[in-house]
Design a protein around this motif. Structure first.
Motif: not given
Length: 150
Positions: A53-77
């Motif tokens: 759960v930490l591995i899968f959840g961690g990947s989601a958190v990283v993508l959200i944080l990388l994309g939150v500034e511009s709400f780009d594809y990383r945020f939504w994925i």
């Protein structure tokens, strides 16, 4: 908005495909010692397998944080992965394994099929010979009406 929904759905679908592959070839492969705790009765609420759960959840958190500034594809994925994880928790941990006693037995044909497929997966306590590695995409044989896996 349509683009955001598309990226979110892509994140969800890719997570199901990736999870199936990881479950079959990694969890039932080189990381079996960790995953087997899910195939054995364990005391308490948590099992070593929960580390995934930490591995899968961690990947989601990283993508959200990388994309939150511009709400780009990383945020939504990342949101799609998070949606998958939330539904996985509700279906797998709550409905199927009853780690929390929130729901009665499933009543819809689809939820019954998910439960049958997962029961078939747990018929073996061994690394090999398991079936049905996904959660949302269920082989059609688990939709039969007689209540038994085939």
């Amino acid at each position: 908005m349509v683009e955001a929904i598309g990226w979110t759905l892509l994140g969800f679908v890719l997570t199901e495909a990736f999870s199936w592959w990881i479950h079959k070839y990694i969890m039932h492969g080189v990381l079996w010692k960790i995953h087997k705790t899910h195939h054995e009765h364990t005391e308490g609420m948590f099992e070593l397998n929960d580390i995934f759960v930490l591995i899968f959840g961690g990947s989601a958190v990283v993508l959200i944080l990388l994309g939150v500034e511009s709400f780009d594809y990383r945020f939504w994925i990342g949101c799609g992965i998070s949606l998958y994880g939330t539904l996985y928790f509700i279906l797998h941990d709550v409905l199927i394994h009853k780690r929390l006693k929130w729901f009665e037995r499933p009543k819809t044909k689809y939820l019954k099929a998910i439960t049958k497929a997962h029961r078939a997966h747990h018929k073996t306590k061994e690394k090999d010979d398991a079936v049905s590695f996904g959660l949302f995409l269920i082989p059609k044989e688990y939709f039969n009406e007689d209540g038994k896996e085939r």
